[in-house]
Design a protein around this motif. Structure first.
Motif, PDB file in Angstrom:
ATOM      1  N   GLY A  39      12.197  -0.871   8.863  1.00  0.00           N
ATOM      2  CA  GLY A  39      10.878  -1.297   9.313  1.00  0.00           C
ATOM      3  C   GLY A  39       9.763  -0.915   8.361  1.00  0.00           C
ATOM      4  O   GLY A  39       8.582  -1.177   8.647  1.00  0.00           O
ATOM      5  N   ALA A  40      10.105  -0.291   7.237  1.00  0.00           N
ATOM      6  CA  ALA A  40       9.098   0.134   6.257  1.00  0.00           C
ATOM      7  C   ALA A  40       8.415  -1.073   5.628  1.00  0.00           C
ATOM      8  O   ALA A  40       8.977  -2.173   5.563  1.00  0.00           O
ATOM      9  CB  ALA A  40       9.743   0.996   5.187  1.00  0.00           C
ATOM     10  N   THR A  41       7.201  -0.851   5.162  1.00  0.00           N
ATOM     11  CA  THR A  41       6.394  -1.912   4.555  1.00  0.00           C
ATOM     12  C   THR A  41       6.172  -1.634   3.069  1.00  0.00           C
ATOM     13  O   THR A  41       6.535  -0.558   2.562  1.00  0.00           O
ATOM     14  CB  THR A  41       5.032  -2.031   5.255  1.00  0.00           C
ATOM     15  N   ILE A  42       5.525  -2.588   2.398  1.00  0.00           N
ATOM     16  CA  ILE A  42       5.172  -2.410   0.984  1.00  0.00           C
ATOM     17  C   ILE A  42       4.271  -1.183   0.812  1.00  0.00           C
ATOM     18  O   ILE A  42       4.362  -0.459  -0.184  1.00  0.00           O
ATOM     19  CB  ILE A  42       4.473  -3.674   0.434  1.00  0.00           C
ATOM     20  N   GLU A  43       3.422  -0.925   1.808  1.00  0.00           N
ATOM     21  CA  GLU A  43       2.563   0.268   1.735  1.00  0.00           C
ATOM     22  C   GLU A  43       3.409   1.535   1.682  1.00  0.00           C
ATOM     23  O   GLU A  43       3.090   2.476   0.941  1.00  0.00           O
ATOM     24  CB  GLU A  43       1.610   0.301   2.929  1.00  0.00           C
ATOM     25  N   ASN A  44       4.483   1.588   2.480  1.00  0.00           N
ATOM     26  CA  ASN A  44       5.392   2.741   2.427  1.00  0.00           C
ATOM     27  C   ASN A  44       6.060   2.858   1.062  1.00  0.00           C
ATOM     28  O   ASN A  44       6.269   3.969   0.552  1.00  0.00           O
ATOM     29  CB  ASN A  44       6.467   2.634   3.511  1.00  0.00           C
ATOM     30  N   VAL A  45       6.387   1.717   0.453  1.00  0.00           N
ATOM     31  CA  VAL A  45       6.970   1.724  -0.890  1.00  0.00           C
ATOM     32  C   VAL A  45       5.969   2.313  -1.880  1.00  0.00           C
ATOM     33  O   VAL A  45       6.320   3.157  -2.717  1.00  0.00           O
ATOM     34  CB  VAL A  45       7.393   0.307  -1.320  1.00  0.00           C
ATOM     35  N   CYS A  46       4.709   1.876  -1.791  1.00  0.00           N
ATOM     36  CA  CYS A  46       3.662   2.403  -2.675  1.00  0.00           C
ATOM     37  C   CYS A  46       3.538   3.918  -2.525  1.00  0.00           C
ATOM     38  O   CYS A  46       3.461   4.654  -3.522  1.00  0.00           O
ATOM     39  CB  CYS A  46       2.322   1.741  -2.366  1.00  0.00           C
ATOM     40  N   ASN A  47       3.506   4.389  -1.279  1.00  0.00           N
ATOM     41  CA  ASN A  47       3.387   5.830  -1.037  1.00  0.00           C
ATOM     42  C   ASN A  47       4.601   6.594  -1.539  1.00  0.00           C
ATOM     43  O   ASN A  47       4.500   7.759  -1.934  1.00  0.00           O
ATOM     44  CB  ASN A  47       3.178   6.099   0.459  1.00  0.00           C
TER      45      ASN A  47
END
Length: 362
Positions: free
Chosen positions: A308-316
């Protein structure tokens, strides 16, 4: 008057009431939950009652290993993480939390060997409160048991964890609860395990007279109380039965067919690899590969995130300043609508396992 005495007094009063038994039961459960919360989380925060072991959370996920003394927790830790945890033939060998790391499919999973707990751990016996406080910080619980012992051990461990608000292999009730100056009660399903009157009586017992409630599933009275308290943690759990080399094939077959159960033998290295596979599946981690402009994807060092992770989680996961300077991302893989070609996406785009992501900044 102590917590137990308060509850007993409420029970005595209820015996003389003329209301239906189910309403009594709902109110008593609500009061018991409130008193238990007072017992576990006293008003004074100066004491160490709610603190866990001083083990820093590391890796992509944390797994807590819980069980009675001498069931093989330390041996399992040594087998799967190459971390030496003291083992012996006597009980209570492990006196603090021993961390190890499972390296699997590019992920680093922290495995915590917690001291053996005893009956009454939720009330503070032994180091019970520290054990369960640390367990609440995990992403998965492994309850380890001796396959040669009775199922009573499993029941006792479930009772201790339930008493401190850990709900095993259950999903959070689909109930929306908000405090308001005015409010209402709505349900989209027929309630068969409780009713509106019981719910309103429980709300009154908590002095909640104005609130909005939307119930979207057929919940029980206990589940509604959990929603009100709001501190419950819903966690996946695997029941790991050790020493299966010492039981009959009939018993082995029966245990292995139970839900969320894995049978192993640490002594004979039986089924250890399958246990690690099941841990991976229960954690529901996704691996994301990164790609620089004009270069091939880096397949050697994936970013592991929860499902359920998003691109924002990838960035972080790459660097915490990356999201602030984000322009757009290109995604190749299962989450791309144009697979096998790339899709241009925003920070809110949900990624899937083995996606390749390229981040573009301002």
């Amino acid at each position: 008057m102590g917590i137990v005495e308060k509850f007993l007094e409420e029970m005595a009063r209820s015996e003389h009431s003329r209301s239906a038994t189910e309403y009594h039961l709902g109110l008593l459960k609500a009061k018991l939950a409130r008193y238990r919360a007072q017992l576990l989380e006293p008003a004074s925060k100066s004491g160490p009652a709610g603190t866990g072991f001083d083990v820093q959370k590391s890796g992509d996920a944390r797994v807590a290993l819980i069980g009675f003394p001498s069931v093989g927790k330390s041996t399992l830790l040594s087998k799967v993480t190459h971390t030496q945890s003291e083992t012996a033939a006597y009980e209570f060998t492990t006196l603090t939390a021993i961390p190890g790391v499972i390296e699997y499919k590019g992920a680093r999973i922290q495995l915590l060997d917690l001291p053996g707990i005893v009956e009454g751990a939720s009330q503070g016996r032994g180091r019970g409160r520290q054990v369960v406080s640390t367990a609440k910080t995990a992403d998965l619980i492994l309850i380890m048991m001796d396959a040669t012992k009775s199922d009573e051990h499993r029941r006792l461990l479930e009772v201790e964890l339930d008493a401190v608000g850990i709900r095993l292999n259950k999903s959070k009730p689909d109930v929306v609860f908000k405090r308001r100056t005015t409010g209402g009660f709505n349900t989209t399903v027929k309630l068969t395990k409780t009713d509106e009157r019981t719910i309103r009586l429980i709300l009154a017992s908590y002095k909640l007279h104005n609130c909005d409630i939307m119930i979207r599933e057929d919940i029980t009275t206990d589940e509604f109380i959990d929603v009100l308290i709001g501190t419950r943690k819903y966690m996946p759990c695997l029941y790991v039965y050790n020493k299966v080399d010492a039981i009959s094939l009939e018993q082995l077959d029966k245990i292995s067919r139970e839900p969320h159960s894995v049978v192993i033998s640490c002594e004979m290295d039986l089924n250890i690899d399958y246990l690690i596979d099941r841990i991976w599946d229960e954690l529901a981690l996704v691996k994301i590969y990164t790609k620089k402009r004009g270069a091939h994807p880096d397949l050697s060092d994936p970013i592991c995130l929860r499902k359920g992770a998003t691109i924002e989680n990838v960035c972080n996961g790459i660097h915490r300043s990356l999201a602030a300077n984000f322009r757009y991302a290109l995604v190749w893989g299962k989450s791309s609508k144009f697979s096998p070609h790339a899709q241009k996406v925003s920070l809110s785009h949900q990624v899937q396992d083995e996606d390749v992501v390229s981040i573009f900044t301002k």
